[in-house]
Design a protein around this motif. Sequence first.
Motif, mmCIF file in Angstrom:
data_model
loop_
_atom_site.group_PDB
_atom_site.id
_atom_site.type_symbol
_atom_site.label_atom_id
_atom_site.label_comp_id
_atom_site.label_asym_id
_atom_site.label_seq_id
_atom_site.Cartn_x
_atom_site.Cartn_y
_atom_site.Cartn_z
ATOM 1 N N ASN A 189 80.306 6.024 -21.049
ATOM 2 C CA ASN A 189 80.015 6.574 -19.154
ATOM 3 C C ASN A 189 80.725 5.267 -18.551
ATOM 4 O OD1 ASN A 189 79.556 7.725 -17.004
ATOM 5 N ND2 ASN A 189 77.507 9.160 -18.578
ATOM 6 N N VAL A 190 80.654 5.751 -17.217
ATOM 7 C CA VAL A 190 81.048 4.937 -16.219
ATOM 8 C C VAL A 190 79.569 4.832 -15.409
ATOM 9 C CG1 VAL A 190 82.316 3.543 -14.423
ATOM 10 C CG2 VAL A 190 83.045 4.883 -16.527
ATOM 11 N N VAL A 191 79.462 3.265 -14.696
ATOM 12 C CA VAL A 191 78.618 3.420 -13.897
ATOM 13 C C VAL A 191 79.026 2.197 -13.385
ATOM 14 C CG1 VAL A 191 75.791 2.291 -12.851
ATOM 15 C CG2 VAL A 191 76.602 4.401 -15.564
ATOM 16 N N ASN A 192 78.588 2.482 -11.389
ATOM 17 C CA ASN A 192 79.079 0.906 -10.780
ATOM 18 C C ASN A 192 80.625 0.767 -11.258
ATOM 19 O OD1 ASN A 192 77.348 1.570 -9.771
ATOM 20 N ND2 ASN A 192 75.882 0.038 -10.827
ATOM 21 N N ASP A 193 81.410 1.470 -11.576
ATOM 22 C CA ASP A 193 82.451 1.144 -12.178
ATOM 23 C C ASP A 193 82.735 0.025 -13.579
ATOM 24 O OD1 ASP A 193 85.529 0.790 -11.961
ATOM 25 O OD2 ASP A 193 85.469 -0.826 -10.636
ATOM 26 N N ARG A 194 81.580 0.412 -14.093
ATOM 27 C CA ARG A 194 82.178 -0.122 -15.607
ATOM 28 C C ARG A 194 81.486 0.364 -16.020
ATOM 29 N NH1 ARG A 194 83.850 -5.273 -15.156
ATOM 30 N NH2 ARG A 194 81.912 -5.817 -16.790
ATOM 31 N N LEU A 195 82.261 0.145 -17.579
ATOM 32 C CA LEU A 195 81.754 1.179 -19.041
ATOM 33 C C LEU A 195 80.676 0.816 -19.328
ATOM 34 C CD1 LEU A 195 85.658 1.291 -21.506
ATOM 35 C CD2 LEU A 195 84.261 2.952 -19.928
ATOM 36 N N VAL A 196 79.781 1.882 -19.528
ATOM 37 C CA VAL A 196 78.592 1.235 -20.406
ATOM 38 C C VAL A 196 78.485 2.143 -21.126
ATOM 39 C CG1 VAL A 196 77.421 0.731 -18.087
ATOM 40 C CG2 VAL A 196 77.098 3.393 -18.891
ATOM 41 N N ILE A 197 77.327 1.968 -22.431
ATOM 42 C CA ILE A 197 76.917 2.768 -23.699
ATOM 43 C C ILE A 197 75.773 3.752 -23.664
ATOM 44 C CG2 ILE A 197 76.932 3.237 -26.378
ATOM 45 C CD1 ILE A 197 79.562 2.601 -25.237
ATOM 46 N N GLU A 198 75.263 5.126 -23.366
ATOM 47 C CA GLU A 198 74.328 5.799 -23.641
ATOM 48 C C GLU A 198 73.465 5.282 -24.880
ATOM 49 O OE1 GLU A 198 75.582 9.882 -23.199
ATOM 50 O OE2 GLU A 198 76.612 10.075 -21.237
ATOM 51 N N ALA A 199 72.186 5.791 -24.838
ATOM 52 C CA ALA A 199 71.565 4.879 -25.092
ATOM 53 C C ALA A 199 71.645 5.388 -26.285
ATOM 54 C CB ALA A 199 69.499 4.894 -25.058
ATOM 55 N N LYS A 200 72.223 7.054 -26.697
ATOM 56 C CA LYS A 200 72.292 7.521 -28.844
ATOM 57 C C LYS A 200 73.352 6.460 -29.184
ATOM 58 C CE LYS A 200 72.807 11.231 -26.612
ATOM 59 N NZ LYS A 200 73.298 12.770 -25.919
ATOM 60 N N THR A 374 66.466 7.133 -18.226
ATOM 61 C CA THR A 374 66.129 6.398 -16.711
ATOM 62 C C THR A 374 66.763 5.735 -15.912
ATOM 63 O OG1 THR A 374 65.266 3.885 -17.536
ATOM 64 C CG2 THR A 374 63.825 5.760 -18.202
ATOM 65 N N ASN A 375 68.545 5.412 -16.439
ATOM 66 C CA ASN A 375 69.408 4.816 -15.549
ATOM 67 C C ASN A 375 69.136 3.669 -15.201
ATOM 68 O OD1 ASN A 375 70.574 7.722 -14.822
ATOM 69 N ND2 ASN A 375 69.478 7.354 -12.998
ATOM 70 N N GLU A 376 68.353 2.837 -16.414
ATOM 71 C CA GLU A 376 67.899 1.192 -16.872
ATOM 72 C C GLU A 376 69.463 0.837 -17.814
ATOM 73 O OE1 GLU A 376 65.051 -1.862 -18.423
ATOM 74 O OE2 GLU A 376 65.051 0.313 -18.577
ATOM 75 N N LEU A 377 70.338 0.301 -17.193
ATOM 76 C CA LEU A 377 70.922 -0.850 -17.636
ATOM 77 C C LEU A 377 70.349 -2.041 -19.171
ATOM 78 C CD1 LEU A 377 74.092 -0.065 -15.684
ATOM 79 C CD2 LEU A 377 74.415 0.419 -17.557
ATOM 80 N N LYS A 378 70.699 -2.402 -19.763
ATOM 81 C CA LYS A 378 70.360 -3.002 -20.680
ATOM 82 C C LYS A 378 71.699 -4.273 -21.565
ATOM 83 C CE LYS A 378 65.052 -2.457 -21.726
ATOM 84 N NZ LYS A 378 64.555 -3.127 -22.532
#
Length: 418
Positions: A189-200, A374-378
């Motif tokens: 996924n993308v958040v704030n123009d950064r690649l992220v991985i969904e928690a699943k 929760t839209n939290e990023l870790k």
Amino acid sequence: MNKRKIINDPVHGFIKIPNDLLYDLTEHAYFQRLRRIKQLGLTHLVYPGAVHTRFQHALGAMHLMSSAIETLRSKGHTITSEEASGAHAAILLHDIGHGPFSHVLEHSLVEVSHEVISQVIMQKLNEEFEGQLSIAIQIFNNSYPKGFLHQLVSSQLDMDRLDYLKRDSFFSGVSEGVIGSDRIIKMLNVVNDRLVIEAKGIYSIEKFLVARRLMYWQVYLHKTALAAEQMLVHLLQRAKWLIANGEVLFGPPHLLYFMKSKPDEKEFFSNGEVLNNYTMLDDEDIMCSIKMWTSHEDVILSTLAKGFVNRQLWRIKISDVPIEPTVILAIQEATSRVYGLDSVEQSKYFVFSDSITNNAYSIKDDKIEILYNTNELKDIAKASDMLNLSLLGKTVRKHYVCYPKCIETELQTASTLF
């Protein structure tokens, strides 16, 4: 002409080439050269099946890029057709600058990194294709406004790594490298123009990082392949020394060009002759030349060439602490005696000492972030309940010394060396 080709890949199945531009790039002589460059350099001397090429890897990475773009679009992120084509071209050409045996001869035969040479070749191709690679080059250089597109090409979770781990595991037969690349991509996924991985997808990421660490120890940094690489590097150093001292050696003109000169980064960009010679180089040039050198009258060159061609590789000893200089000197002196060398200095072609490092995850570079409901990023280093920060961020360094097996009888009198 029908350019919508389908390629049957043993790792990913059927690979589609998305558009005419990408098809034309795969047909270009610069890209076809990658068929003649092994993905894993000399690792086939350990794992006989590991003879796959940079050509296969580039196509596989492009295939994964298609999957990643499809996933991100399905989650509402806008990626235009021009951006998608640029991202595909950037990953397709990301290794276009690799020289013979991939990383082995980088900064040795040619003293410029393959990343820089890739940029030179991409600029040249952009001229030939009348500016159609402009977006691809921006994505490759991380100068395009959408930074996540660059991350798909180059990051700690890019399409390059997702393909080479799965591909190298498949061809080497080392099952520890198997990763769930399809699931990882589906979790992008993308958040704030950064690649992220969904928690699943956190467990797939944990598996990916463990697999990467194990593949480095078992495949990429395997001690036998390391010995072969060092023999090749020092063999070419000796050949260069002989040429510099007036010796005429057999070799293709484009190989001898780099044996006689040391073009720098600026010359790669400005001197067409440099690029023309470089884009002719491949593994076959090196092997053909070394086979001829096995009968050369120079004992250092011919001994290294025979050992390399016939897989009579040097012994390698690995240590958790640096090898004592006195130990290295004792090995050099024994080597000089056995081979009748003129000086201990000459034995440095036979005795090599250096270190290797393994780091599965860099806490200093772009992070792999986990996105929760929760839209939290870790950071994965904090989100994982299996892999802690000290393990993930730890760089393990090992030291080694490499020398001819035939001198070991000489070393028996010094049994405390190791």
